[in-house]
Design a protein around this motif. Structure first.
Motif, PDB file in Angstrom:
ATOM      1  N   THR A 137      -5.622  -1.045   8.914  1.00 49.68           N
ATOM      2  CA  THR A 137      -6.191   0.273   8.620  1.00 49.68           C
ATOM      3  C   THR A 137      -7.047   0.308   7.366  1.00 49.68           C
ATOM      4  OG1 THR A 137      -4.233   0.908   7.345  1.00 49.68           O
ATOM      5  CG2 THR A 137      -4.200   1.376   9.715  1.00 49.68           C
ATOM      6  N   GLY A 138      -6.961  -0.727   6.525  1.00 48.38           N
ATOM      7  CA  GLY A 138      -7.673  -0.710   5.261  1.00 48.38           C
ATOM      8  C   GLY A 138      -7.024   0.165   4.210  1.00 48.38           C
ATOM      9  N   LEU A 139      -5.865   0.729   4.526  1.00 49.65           N
ATOM     10  CA  LEU A 139      -5.142   1.580   3.579  1.00 49.65           C
ATOM     11  C   LEU A 139      -4.262   0.717   2.679  1.00 49.65           C
ATOM     12  CD1 LEU A 139      -3.923   4.319   6.093  1.00 49.65           C
ATOM     13  CD2 LEU A 139      -5.836   4.520   4.491  1.00 49.65           C
ATOM     14  N   PRO A 140      -3.811   1.258   1.544  1.00 52.19           N
ATOM     15  CA  PRO A 140      -2.812   0.526   0.763  1.00 52.19           C
ATOM     16  C   PRO A 140      -1.581   0.241   1.609  1.00 52.19           C
ATOM     17  CG  PRO A 140      -3.689   2.373  -0.498  1.00 52.19           C
ATOM     18  CD  PRO A 140      -4.217   2.525   0.895  1.00 52.19           C
ATOM     19  N   ASN A 141      -0.978  -0.939   1.424  1.00 57.34           N
ATOM     20  CA  ASN A 141       0.251  -1.252   2.143  1.00 57.34           C
ATOM     21  C   ASN A 141       1.459  -0.839   1.305  1.00 57.34           C
ATOM     22  OD1 ASN A 141       0.462  -3.209   0.165  1.00 57.34           O
ATOM     23  ND2 ASN A 141       0.019  -4.921   1.536  1.00 57.34           N
ATOM     24  N   ARG A 142       2.633  -1.296   1.688  1.00 55.52           N
ATOM     25  CA  ARG A 142       3.861  -0.875   1.002  1.00 55.52           C
ATOM     26  C   ARG A 142       3.825  -1.233  -0.478  1.00 55.52           C
ATOM     27  NH1 ARG A 142       7.454   0.715  -1.371  1.00 55.52           N
ATOM     28  NH2 ARG A 142       9.605   1.133  -0.789  1.00 55.52           N
ATOM     29  N   GLU A 143       3.400  -2.445  -0.790  1.00 53.00           N
ATOM     30  CA  GLU A 143       3.349  -2.862  -2.184  1.00 53.00           C
ATOM     31  C   GLU A 143       2.290  -2.090  -2.953  1.00 53.00           C
ATOM     32  OE1 GLU A 143       2.996  -6.992  -4.824  1.00 53.00           O
ATOM     33  OE2 GLU A 143       2.867  -7.033  -2.628  1.00 53.00           O
ATOM     34  N   GLY A 144       1.116  -1.909  -2.321  1.00 50.36           N
ATOM     35  CA  GLY A 144       0.049  -1.166  -2.983  1.00 50.36           C
ATOM     36  C   GLY A 144       0.418   0.284  -3.215  1.00 50.36           C
ATOM     37  N   PHE A 145       1.125   0.868  -2.260  1.00 46.00           N
ATOM     38  CA  PHE A 145       1.556   2.263  -2.417  1.00 46.00           C
ATOM     39  C   PHE A 145       2.546   2.376  -3.569  1.00 46.00           C
ATOM     40  CE2 PHE A 145       4.088   6.019  -0.940  1.00 46.00           C
ATOM     41  CZ  PHE A 145       3.060   6.950  -1.050  1.00 46.00           C
ATOM     42  N   GLY A 146       3.432   1.395  -3.676  1.00 48.04           N
ATOM     43  CA  GLY A 146       4.371   1.404  -4.792  1.00 48.04           C
ATOM     44  C   GLY A 146       3.663   1.338  -6.131  1.00 48.04           C
ATOM     45  N   ASP A 147       2.580   0.528  -6.207  1.00 48.65           N
ATOM     46  CA  ASP A 147       1.796   0.446  -7.442  1.00 48.65           C
ATOM     47  C   ASP A 147       1.162   1.793  -7.773  1.00 48.65           C
ATOM     48  OD1 ASP A 147       2.458  -2.203  -7.625  1.00 48.65           O
ATOM     49  OD2 ASP A 147       0.537  -2.943  -6.853  1.00 48.65           O
ATOM     50  N   LEU A 148       0.657   2.486  -6.745  1.00 47.83           N
ATOM     51  CA  LEU A 148       0.018   3.779  -6.971  1.00 47.83           C
ATOM     52  C   LEU A 148       1.016   4.812  -7.489  1.00 47.83           C
ATOM     53  CD1 LEU A 148      -2.219   3.932  -3.768  1.00 47.83           C
ATOM     54  CD2 LEU A 148      -2.998   3.640  -6.117  1.00 47.83           C
ATOM     55  N   VAL A 149       2.217   4.800  -6.922  1.00 45.78           N
ATOM     56  CA  VAL A 149       3.237   5.748  -7.378  1.00 45.78           C
ATOM     57  C   VAL A 149       3.677   5.408  -8.795  1.00 45.78           C
ATOM     58  CG1 VAL A 149       5.519   6.723  -6.902  1.00 45.78           C
ATOM     59  CG2 VAL A 149       3.999   6.154  -5.009  1.00 45.78           C
ATOM     60  N   ASP A 150       3.816   4.126  -9.080  1.00 50.08           N
ATOM     61  CA  ASP A 150       4.185   3.717 -10.442  1.00 50.08           C
ATOM     62  C   ASP A 150       3.120   4.116 -11.458  1.00 50.08           C
ATOM     63  OD1 ASP A 150       6.702   2.605 -10.135  1.00 50.08           O
ATOM     64  OD2 ASP A 150       5.902   0.680  -9.483  1.00 50.08           O
ATOM     65  N   ALA A 151       1.857   4.144 -11.023  1.00 49.09           N
ATOM     66  CA  ALA A 151       0.760   4.432 -11.949  1.00 49.09           C
ATOM     67  C   ALA A 151       0.781   5.877 -12.448  1.00 49.09           C
ATOM     68  CB  ALA A 151      -0.577   4.139 -11.279  1.00 49.09           C
ATOM     69  N   VAL A 152       1.496   6.761 -11.756  1.00 54.88           N
ATOM     70  CA  VAL A 152       1.575   8.164 -12.204  1.00 54.88           C
ATOM     71  C   VAL A 152       2.880   8.417 -12.942  1.00 54.88           C
ATOM     72  CG1 VAL A 152       0.111   8.964 -10.332  1.00 54.88           C
ATOM     73  CG2 VAL A 152       2.579   8.950 -10.006  1.00 54.88           C
ATOM     74  N   ASP A 153       3.405   7.372 -13.550  1.00 55.57           N
ATOM     75  CA  ASP A 153       4.718   7.448 -14.196  1.00 55.57           C
ATOM     76  C   ASP A 153       4.815   8.611 -15.171  1.00 55.57           C
ATOM     77  OD1 ASP A 153       7.361   6.221 -14.828  1.00 55.57           O
ATOM     78  OD2 ASP A 153       6.446   6.039 -16.805  1.00 55.57           O
ATOM     79  N   ASP A 154       3.782   8.792 -16.009  1.00 48.92           N
ATOM     80  CA  ASP A 154       3.843   9.829 -17.037  1.00 48.92           C
ATOM     81  C   ASP A 154       3.707  11.228 -16.461  1.00 48.92           C
ATOM     82  OD1 ASP A 154       4.096   7.842 -18.898  1.00 48.92           O
ATOM     83  OD2 ASP A 154       1.948   7.755 -19.364  1.00 48.92           O
TER      84      ASP A 154
END
Length: 554
Positions: A137-154
């Motif tokens: 699909t060209g979308l973020p996969n499970r690992e990439g999605f986890g990185d995106l969620v981690d990036a909004v930590d603050d």
């Protein structure tokens, strides 16, 4: 690749500084703090070729680099390494910078050397993109999605994670082929994307599972609005080859906040919510209480597994009596469990856990073996046939996963009992799960001589066609119809109808929940053969159950 030693640089006259810089094969410069900030007092040609236009003694270093240098000079360190990127996002170059004072007593003078690792960084980023992107699909996969969620930590308390799970995808993929399955996933991703806001992020985090990271305002209802838009977007059937197929979905939502330690935990919360959504049929928001209950169930599963393996379960037996004479004709074996803490755990708590975890299979085997063993002991105490059957409940999961016929056959052989002494009780849900397989199993059990009873009749999905062609000997009327029957004409009508159906099909009947003599007499008058309930006895240990046979008046 290293610069000249600090003490040597400090001793070089200013006129020779630039020539000293040329001895270094990597970009290098000498900086001096002035009234307006740092300025380059000497640099080599490699520094200029790297794109840093400078006129010695005049040009300042790039502002972002100067900021790093200022922090270094404000510290007490003599040497420091840091990473620095120059240029815009598209044409960025990446450097590992080494800053060193030109003397321990000099507070405003330092030298810089830059190692360009742009190629390595771009390669690593490219590999990272491949590793974190779903190739279909060209979308973020499970690992990439986890990185995106981690990036909004603050700012996690202003974000929500939605998990969308597709129904029937495995069946579609198996029947129509993987190409059709891939086409479906791509189409689903497009529709979900169309239902999202511009600032929401979509990812494919599993085979048939999508994740969404969305920013929310103070009103959390927006997340549920998005969930409903996704559900509506999938209502229109998808065209796959010559088929038009509708794909339903379940949506779970989890909100970030102080209680969430990391992005991975937030995703797990949303996945837990989607599991509940599959059960309820509506969008579910993660609730910590439900998660706590699930943890408690996992703990119970662990204890129950040990109990099954160590033989810590026991049976209690409730008599089934002839309504006309009150004589005990059978006992129903009911599993009981006292856990490691000495607490009697109700079957209503541990049986569902056993079914969900698969422990119902070894537990069911134990129940059949234990019941037949106990009946054989009663026969020995009575110096022959003690005159009763023993009934054991069969779970639909046990029927589906275990070879029940072989288990029953071995148990009867081990206890030297004929099959007619064993009664096996099935619920109506066992027929619905896999009617053809269940019918074959029932016929094989009948060939062993066992009696087959339909338990809790009337509370499930009764199908008269199944009842007519299946080898069922007994219908058990559920207690919900029997309790309070004398004061409720509708219940009387239902019981009368069940009794008439059983008589027409040549089946005997057992009424559950018989608690008064008046109720027993009424049921007998209506044509019910047997009863079970507190009028006769509560479930009791094997020793007390045998006394009910040996001394009926005890």
């Amino acid at each position: 690749m290293a610069l000249l030693p600090d003490n040597l640089l400090a001793a070089i006259p200013p006129g020779l500084m630039e020539r000293a810089m040329e001895l270094v094969s990597i970009p290098a410069a000498h900086l001096l703090r002035g009234p307006d900030g740092f300025r380059v007092v000497a640099c080599n040609m490699t520094f200029r070729e790297a794109g840093f236009a400078c006129a010695d003694g005049v040009s300042p270093p790039p502002p972002s680099l100067a900021a790093h240098v200022a922090l270094f000079m404000a510290s007490r360190e003599l040497r420091q390494e840091f990473d620095w990127a120059s240029g815009d996002t598209v044409h960025a170059r990446f450097y590992r910078v080494t800053a060193a004072r030109t003397g321990a007593d000099v507070a405003d003078r330092c030298t810089l050397s830059l190692v360009d690792y742009t190629a390595q960084e771009r390669t690593e980023r490219s590999l990272r993109r491949e590793m974190t992107t779903d190739s279909l699909t060209g979308l973020p996969n499970r690992e990439g999605f986890g990185d995106l969620v981690d990036a909004v930590d603050d700012r996690r308390d202003r974000h929500a994670v939605l998990v969308v799970d597709l129904a029937r995808f495995g069946r579609i993929n198996a029947c129509l082929g993987s190409l059709a399955g891939d086409e479906l996933l791509i189409s689903v991703a497009r529709r979900i994307k169309g239902a999202l806001r511009a600032r929401d992020t979509l990812a494919r985090i599993g085979g048939d599972e999508f994740g969404i990271l969305m920013e929310i305002d103070e009103d959390r209802v927006e997340a549920e609005h998005v969930a409903r838009r996704i559900e509506r977007a999938l209502l229109t059937p998808f065209r796959l080859s010559d088929y038009q197929i509708r794909v339903d979905c379940s949506v779970g939502v989890a909100f970030g906040g102080d209680q969430v330690d990391d992005g991975e935990e937030l995703i797990r919360h949303a996945q837990f919510a989607v599991k509940r959504a599959k059960e309820t049929g509506r969008t579910e928001v993660y609730q910590a209480k439900a998660f706590t209950v699930a943890r408690q169930e996992f703990a119970m599963e662990t204890r129950l597994r040990r109990a099954v393996e160590n033989g810590q379960l026991r049976h209690e037996y409730q008599p089934i009596c002839d309504l006309g004479t009150g004589r005990v004709v059978a006992f129903e074996a009911l599993a009981r469990w006292r856990d490691e803490d000495g607490r009697d755990v109700p079957p209503s708590e541990f049986i569902p856990v056993a079914e969900e975890s698969g422990l119902i299979v070894p537990l069911g085997r134990w129940a059949i073996e234990e019941a037949t063993r106990t009946l054989a002991e009663w026969d020995r105490d009575a110096n022959g046939d003690c005159g009763v059957q023993v009934a054991v409940n069969l779970s639909p999961i046990q029927l589906a996963r275990d070879h029940v016929v072989g288990v029953v056959e071995r148990a009867l052989e081990a206890s030297c009992l004929p099959g007619r002494r064993l009664k096996l009780e099935l619920t109506e849900s066992a027929l619905v799960a896999d009617p053809d397989r269940t019918a074959g199993t029932m016929r094989a059990l009948k060939d062993l001589g066992a009696t087959i009873a339909m338990d809790d009749f009337g509370t499930g999905y009764s199908n008269l066609a199944y009842l007519q062609r299946l080898p069922i000997d007994i219908l058990k009327i559920d207690r919900s119809f029997v309790t309070g029957m004398l004061a409720d004409r509708d219940k009387v009508a239902i019981v009368r109808a069940v009794l008439g159906l059983a008589q027409a099909l040549g089946m005997r009947t057992v009424a559950e929940g018989v608690e008064t003599p008046e109720l027993a007499q009424t049921l007998a008058a209506l044509g019910c053969a047997m009863g079970q309930g507190f009028l006769y006895s509560r479930p009791v240990p094997a020793e007390m159950a045998y006394r009910l046979i040996a001394s009926p008046t005890a």
